[in-house]
Motif scaffolding. Structure first.
Motif, PDB file in Angstrom:
ATOM      1  N   ASP A 163      38.655  73.465  43.316  1.00 17.57           N
ATOM      2  CA  ASP A 163      39.441  72.324  43.782  1.00 17.57           C
ATOM      3  C   ASP A 163      38.990  71.023  43.132  1.00 17.57           C
ATOM      4  O   ASP A 163      37.786  70.745  43.021  1.00 17.57           O
ATOM      5  N   SER A 164      39.983  70.230  42.735  1.00 17.10           N
ATOM      6  CA  SER A 164      39.759  68.865  42.274  1.00 17.10           C
ATOM      7  C   SER A 164      39.814  67.912  43.464  1.00 17.10           C
ATOM      8  O   SER A 164      40.511  68.169  44.447  1.00 17.10           O
ATOM      9  N   VAL A 165      39.132  66.786  43.348  1.00 19.95           N
ATOM     10  CA  VAL A 165      39.139  65.809  44.440  1.00 19.95           C
ATOM     11  C   VAL A 165      40.458  65.054  44.524  1.00 19.95           C
ATOM     12  O   VAL A 165      40.778  64.469  45.557  1.00 19.95           O
ATOM     13  N   THR A 166      41.259  65.082  43.443  1.00 22.48           N
ATOM     14  CA  THR A 166      42.515  64.335  43.430  1.00 22.48           C
ATOM     15  C   THR A 166      43.732  65.257  43.526  1.00 22.48           C
ATOM     16  O   THR A 166      44.831  64.891  43.114  1.00 22.48           O
ATOM     17  N   ASP A 167      43.532  66.442  44.081  1.00 29.90           N
ATOM     18  CA  ASP A 167      44.619  67.378  44.321  1.00 29.90           C
ATOM     19  C   ASP A 167      44.490  67.883  45.757  1.00 29.90           C
ATOM     20  O   ASP A 167      43.490  67.634  46.439  1.00 29.90           O
ATOM     21  N   PRO A 199      34.432  67.344  46.992  1.00 31.05           N
ATOM     22  CA  PRO A 199      33.097  67.522  47.574  1.00 31.05           C
ATOM     23  C   PRO A 199      32.795  68.966  47.966  1.00 31.05           C
ATOM     24  O   PRO A 199      31.660  69.424  47.821  1.00 31.05           O
ATOM     25  N   SER A 200      33.803  69.708  48.423  1.00 28.26           N
ATOM     26  CA  SER A 200      33.583  71.123  48.756  1.00 28.26           C
ATOM     27  C   SER A 200      33.193  71.908  47.511  1.00 28.26           C
ATOM     28  O   SER A 200      32.329  72.811  47.574  1.00 28.26           O
ATOM     29  N   ASP A 204      29.634  73.844  46.878  1.00 30.06           N
ATOM     30  CA  ASP A 204      29.629  75.256  46.496  1.00 30.06           C
ATOM     31  C   ASP A 204      28.905  75.462  45.172  1.00 30.06           C
ATOM     32  O   ASP A 204      28.141  76.427  45.000  1.00 30.06           O
ATOM     33  N   ALA A 205      29.140  74.568  44.217  1.00 29.70           N
ATOM     34  CA  ALA A 205      28.508  74.702  42.906  1.00 29.70           C
ATOM     35  C   ALA A 205      26.995  74.511  43.003  1.00 29.70           C
ATOM     36  O   ALA A 205      26.232  75.222  42.334  1.00 29.70           O
ATOM     37  N   LEU A 206      26.563  73.571  43.814  1.00 25.60           N
ATOM     38  CA  LEU A 206      25.125  73.377  43.997  1.00 25.60           C
ATOM     39  C   LEU A 206      24.478  74.605  44.621  1.00 25.60           C
ATOM     40  O   LEU A 206      23.353  74.978  44.264  1.00 25.60           O
ATOM     41  N   ARG A 207      25.189  75.262  45.526  1.00 20.91           N
ATOM     42  CA  ARG A 207      24.649  76.498  46.122  1.00 20.91           C
ATOM     43  C   ARG A 207      24.628  77.633  45.102  1.00 20.91           C
ATOM     44  O   ARG A 207      23.709  78.453  45.097  1.00 20.91           O
ATOM     45  N   ALA A 208      25.630  77.682  44.243  1.00 24.98           N
ATOM     46  CA  ALA A 208      25.750  78.802  43.309  1.00 24.98           C
ATOM     47  C   ALA A 208      24.892  78.646  42.069  1.00 24.98           C
ATOM     48  O   ALA A 208      24.447  79.641  41.475  1.00 24.98           O
ATOM     49  N   VAL A 223      28.858  53.128  47.958  1.00 26.09           N
ATOM     50  CA  VAL A 223      29.032  51.764  47.473  1.00 26.09           C
ATOM     51  C   VAL A 223      30.507  51.432  47.274  1.00 26.09           C
ATOM     52  O   VAL A 223      30.949  50.324  47.573  1.00 26.09           O
ATOM     53  N   CYS A 224      31.281  52.404  46.796  1.00 23.83           N
ATOM     54  CA  CYS A 224      32.725  52.219  46.614  1.00 23.83           C
ATOM     55  C   CYS A 224      33.423  53.500  47.036  1.00 23.83           C
ATOM     56  O   CYS A 224      33.276  54.547  46.385  1.00 23.83           O
ATOM     57  N   ASP A 225      34.193  53.407  48.103  1.00 22.59           N
ATOM     58  CA  ASP A 225      34.789  54.598  48.701  1.00 22.59           C
ATOM     59  C   ASP A 225      36.029  55.034  47.922  1.00 22.59           C
ATOM     60  O   ASP A 225      37.168  54.916  48.374  1.00 22.59           O
ATOM     61  N   HIS A 226      35.757  55.536  46.718  1.00 19.94           N
ATOM     62  CA  HIS A 226      36.814  56.132  45.897  1.00 19.94           C
ATOM     63  C   HIS A 226      36.519  57.629  45.791  1.00 19.94           C
ATOM     64  O   HIS A 226      35.364  58.028  45.633  1.00 19.94           O
ATOM     65  N   PRO A 227      37.550  58.482  45.847  1.00 21.64           N
ATOM     66  CA  PRO A 227      37.285  59.923  45.841  1.00 21.64           C
ATOM     67  C   PRO A 227      36.562  60.420  44.602  1.00 21.64           C
ATOM     68  O   PRO A 227      35.911  61.481  44.646  1.00 21.64           O
TER      69      PRO A 227
END
Length: 400
Positions: A163-167, A199-200, A204-208, A223-227
């Motif tokens: 998953d992408s953060v912008t989809d 973020p999901s 997942d990638a950090l776990r894998a 600092v800047c709430d952008h996805p």
């Protein structure tokens, strides 16, 4: 205003620990502007009228290494995405061949250091978006053989396995095949890049991942709430992983006031038939007209420094770097107009009390270390594991 003495001190520091930047979109700019005709856009000459990047400004900026993005549009799918990625890779190889006294291909940390020792800019390749491999691990391996040393798992759209953060969420992170992609990248020594992903997917990638990951061009979401930025819990997890988050300069990602303005400006582009990422002269004219009627909030060098201060606090100084995203954006912060501007950022951080040792980690040593660590993991894994022949159909089901 940054003190001139601090800028001179920054230049001296960069002579010892140059910038190894995580993301520059020059290859795509050359595709769009001149169809890869390097005679028509000679970066040995001043290209400041149409590019953020040329050789003289790279030198002036203290750049010792660059990941050249071999990005292709997310709309490119299947064989078209693979072919376009190969064309982008070919562009980088042609640039290196055209300017052998200035650029040197680097596939390993040792080759990065050797390029620097020889007075050349270490040139690495980073693929931006898993659509470039068309769900094929053999294609992934082929990109690695051609010199690609990181792959961003997604760009702005989902891929079937991440998953992408912008989809819109579809996989809720990584699918089983997505985990296999990460593990095969680890086995080869290709860095897993988590810019652009949800973020999901990051978690997942950090776990894998059995090797350090990177964010090639992302800043702090706190600092800047952008996805497109990195949540604090993910930044905090980088220490255990050994990875590096490379702060980007993109105004709409770093300046809170720019987020809403950018959304409106992108709507103006769409209304005129332009992609929001377009950097053509026509698209820039539309943006300029919009800006004249609606003055944009201005990001500055301190804006970016605020992100780095926070990222250092949360992730630790060993886990941060720089990924400017030059030639991939229409706007840049005031004081960071092009690749000659890195000394201004280093001077700002010096004035904020950053030590020269910590700045050396930020600009050079962390990025080289993460490459070296990924190579060590790959050597260990290759003693016991062969290339994966898994397919997305096998792991995610026939409907994948």
């Amino acid at each position: 205003m940054t003190d001139a003495a601090a800028v001179e001190r920054a230049r001296a520091l960069l002579a010892e620990n140059p910038v190894l930047d995580g993301h520059n979109d020059l290859p795509w700019a050359l595709r769009e502007k001149v169809g890869y005709d390097l005679e028509r856009c000679d970066i040995a000459q001043d290209q400041s009228a149409r590019l953020h990047t040329d050789l003289a400004r790279l030198r002036a900026g203290g750049v010792g290494g660059q990941f050249w993005s071999v990005y292709v549009k997310a709309e490119y799918q299947g064989d078209k995405a693979v072919s376009a990625t190969l064309e982008q890779i070919d562009c980088v190889h042609n640039l290196i061949a055209r300017y052998p006294d200035e650029l040197q291909l680097a596939r390993t940390a040792d080759e990065v250091e050797a390029a620097r020792a020889g007075g050349r800019i270490a040139s690495l390749l980073g693929a931006e978006g898993g659509h470039s491999i068309n769900c094929s691990l053999a294609t992934l391996r082929a990109l690695h053989q051609l010199g690609v040393r990181y792959m961003t798992l997604t760009h702005n759209d989902n891929v079937p396995w991440a998953d992408s953060v912008t989809d819109e969420p579809a996989a809720n992170g990584l699918t089983a095949f997505g985990v296999e992609v990460v593990r095969e990248m680890n086995r080869m020594g290709m860095l897993v890049d988590l810019s652009h992903v949800a973020p999901s997917t990051m978690r997942d990638a950090l776990r894998a991942s059995r090797a350090p990951v990177i964010f090639s061009h992302s800043s702090s979401r706190e600092v800047c709430d952008h996805p497109r930025n990195i949540p604090d819990d993910v930044l905090a997890a980088l220490a255990a992983n050994g990875g590096v988050a490379m702060a980007t300069f993109v105004p709409k990602f770093v300046l809170p006031a720019a987020v809403e303005w950018t959304k409106a400006a992108e709507d103006a582009l769409r209304e005129r038939g332009f992609d929001p990422l377009a950097t053509s002269s026509e698209a820039k004219a539309v943006l300029q007209a919009y800006e004249e009627a609606n003055p944009k909030p201005v990001a500055t060098v301190p804006t970016v420094a605020d992100h780095l201060d926070h990222m250092r606090e949360v992730a630790g100084v060993d886990h941060i770097g720089i990924g400017g995203d030059y030639d991939g954006v229409a706007f840049t912060p005031e004081g960071l107009e092009d690749v000659a501007s890195y000394p201004n950022l280093i001077a700002e951080l010096l004035e904020r009390g950053w030590s020269e040792a910590d700045l050396g980690k930020l600009t050079w040593r962390n990025a080289v270390r993460v490459l070296r660590d990924a190579e060590a993991v790959a050597r260990d894994l290759q003693r016991t594991e062969g290339p994966s022949i898994a397919t997305i159909e096998q792991l995610d089901g026939a409907g994948a």
